[in-house]
Design a protein around this motif. Structure first.
Motif, PDB file in Angstrom:
ATOM      1  N   PRO A 125       4.346   1.310  -8.606  1.00  0.00           N
ATOM      2  CA  PRO A 125       3.435   0.167  -8.783  1.00  0.00           C
ATOM      3  C   PRO A 125       4.157  -1.177  -8.884  1.00  0.00           C
ATOM      4  CG  PRO A 125       3.553   1.503 -10.795  1.00  0.00           C
ATOM      5  CD  PRO A 125       4.254   2.276  -9.718  1.00  0.00           C
ATOM      6  N   GLY A 126       5.378  -1.179  -9.431  1.00  0.00           N
ATOM      7  CA  GLY A 126       6.136  -2.436  -9.535  1.00  0.00           C
ATOM      8  C   GLY A 126       6.518  -2.953  -8.160  1.00  0.00           C
ATOM      9  N   MET A 127       6.989  -2.062  -7.299  1.00  0.00           N
ATOM     10  CA  MET A 127       7.326  -2.458  -5.930  1.00  0.00           C
ATOM     11  C   MET A 127       6.069  -2.891  -5.179  1.00  0.00           C
ATOM     12  SD  MET A 127      10.314  -0.084  -4.248  1.00  0.00           S
ATOM     13  CE  MET A 127      10.626  -1.086  -2.800  1.00  0.00           C
ATOM     14  N   ALA A 128       4.975  -2.194  -5.436  1.00  0.00           N
ATOM     15  CA  ALA A 128       3.696  -2.558  -4.801  1.00  0.00           C
ATOM     16  C   ALA A 128       3.324  -3.983  -5.197  1.00  0.00           C
ATOM     17  CB  ALA A 128       2.604  -1.577  -5.204  1.00  0.00           C
ATOM     18  N   ALA A 184       0.836  -1.208   0.000  1.00  0.00           N
ATOM     19  CA  ALA A 184       0.000   0.000   0.000  1.00  0.00           C
ATOM     20  C   ALA A 184       0.870   1.257   0.000  1.00  0.00           C
ATOM     21  CB  ALA A 184      -0.926  -0.005   1.214  1.00  0.00           C
ATOM     22  N   TRP A 185       1.926   1.239   0.803  1.00  0.00           N
ATOM     23  CA  TRP A 185       2.819   2.411   0.871  1.00  0.00           C
ATOM     24  C   TRP A 185       3.487   2.644  -0.484  1.00  0.00           C
ATOM     25  CZ3 TRP A 185       7.898   3.671   0.039  1.00  0.00           C
ATOM     26  CH2 TRP A 185       8.292   4.944   0.484  1.00  0.00           C
ATOM     27  N   TYR A 218      15.522   7.586 -13.497  1.00  0.00           N
ATOM     28  CA  TYR A 218      15.426   6.618 -14.586  1.00  0.00           C
ATOM     29  C   TYR A 218      15.711   5.200 -14.084  1.00  0.00           C
ATOM     30  CZ  TYR A 218      16.026   4.218 -19.000  1.00  0.00           C
ATOM     31  OH  TYR A 218      15.895   3.327 -20.028  1.00  0.00           O
ATOM     32  N   GLY A 219      16.767   5.060 -13.293  1.00  0.00           N
ATOM     33  CA  GLY A 219      17.121   3.743 -12.748  1.00  0.00           C
ATOM     34  C   GLY A 219      16.002   3.159 -11.907  1.00  0.00           C
ATOM     35  N   LEU A 220      15.427   4.002 -11.071  1.00  0.00           N
ATOM     36  CA  LEU A 220      14.341   3.554 -10.193  1.00  0.00           C
ATOM     37  C   LEU A 220      13.112   3.165 -11.022  1.00  0.00           C
ATOM     38  CD1 LEU A 220      13.970   3.108  -7.235  1.00  0.00           C
ATOM     39  CD2 LEU A 220      13.144   5.452  -6.978  1.00  0.00           C
ATOM     40  N   TYR A 221      12.882   3.931 -12.072  1.00  0.00           N
ATOM     41  CA  TYR A 221      11.784   3.627 -12.995  1.00  0.00           C
ATOM     42  C   TYR A 221      11.980   2.241 -13.620  1.00  0.00           C
ATOM     43  CZ  TYR A 221       9.038   3.844 -17.325  1.00  0.00           C
ATOM     44  OH  TYR A 221       8.188   3.561 -18.364  1.00  0.00           O
ATOM     45  N   ASP A 280       3.234   5.780  -2.993  1.00  0.00           N
ATOM     46  CA  ASP A 280       4.475   6.494  -3.297  1.00  0.00           C
ATOM     47  C   ASP A 280       4.768   6.496  -4.807  1.00  0.00           C
ATOM     48  OD1 ASP A 280       6.743   7.888  -2.148  1.00  0.00           O
ATOM     49  OD2 ASP A 280       7.981   6.175  -2.745  1.00  0.00           O
ATOM     50  N   GLY A 281       3.840   5.957  -5.604  1.00  0.00           N
ATOM     51  CA  GLY A 281       4.013   5.971  -7.059  1.00  0.00           C
ATOM     52  C   GLY A 281       4.961   4.914  -7.579  1.00  0.00           C
TER      53      GLY A 281
END
Ligand code: MG
Length: 173
Positions: A37-40, A29-30, A150-153, A34-35
């Motif tokens: 979606p992949g980590m979610a 959820a966090w 970019y890397g995080l994306y 936090d924007g």
């Protein structure tokens, strides 16, 4: 028939696995808020896996003629500082779970409960993977450092592809 001490410890572990599931759902959820979606998605898969862990123990207690007693699930954290903070909390949590599994194994050894030792072997191997997965993601996030949008994306895109597969002890049942 299950020894009472082992039965009690397995019931406590069922609760710990359900708490883990709830923790990862909260992290999902966090990350979504936090924007990321992949980590979610990655944490949602964790959530499903932890429910499997609880169910493996649940089925085992019943199979051994024991009694499952479900207890309240304590509140979980809801706020983290960053993606790295979430992953570091995940690793710290999995290290605690590893210690719980080790304690369970030690108890079943002391109680000469060979069947429980055999069942726990899957969890011992699983914990090696859990810690490795969290450590790998921490390493990736540290490599990206601050401000690497970019890397995080790209990492988030990669984590979006993770999909749930049922834990093998449940598939056999
Ligand atoms: Mg678990």
């Amino acid at each position: 028939m299950l020894n009472k001490k082992v039965e009690e410890a397995l019931n406590a572990q069922i609760n710990a696995e359900m708490w883990s599931a709830y923790l990862y759902l909260s992290m999902s959820a966090w990350c979504a808020a936090d924007g990321k979606p992949g980590m979610a998605n990655w944490f949602e898969v964790q959530f499903q896996e932890e429910q499997d862990h609880a169910r493996i123990l649940f089925n085992y207690v019943i199979q051994r003629g024991g009694r499952v007693t479900l207890r309240p699930i304590e509140a979980v954290p809801t706020e983290w500082k960053s993606a790295l903070d979430v992953m570091e909390s995940t690793l710290a949590h999995e290290q605690k779970v590893t210690a719980l599994i080790n304690d369970l194994f030690a108890l079943s050894t002391a109680e000469n409960d060979y069947a429980t030792q055999s069942m726990l072997k899957w969890f011992i191997d699983e914990q090696v993977e859990e810690e490795e997965n969290a450590q790998n993601l921490i390493d990736s996030l540290r490599m990206l450092g601050d401000g690497s949008g970019y890397g995080l994306y790209m990492l988030d895109k990669e984590l979006a592809a993770r999909s749930y597969t049922q834990a093998s002890p449940l598939a056999k049942a």
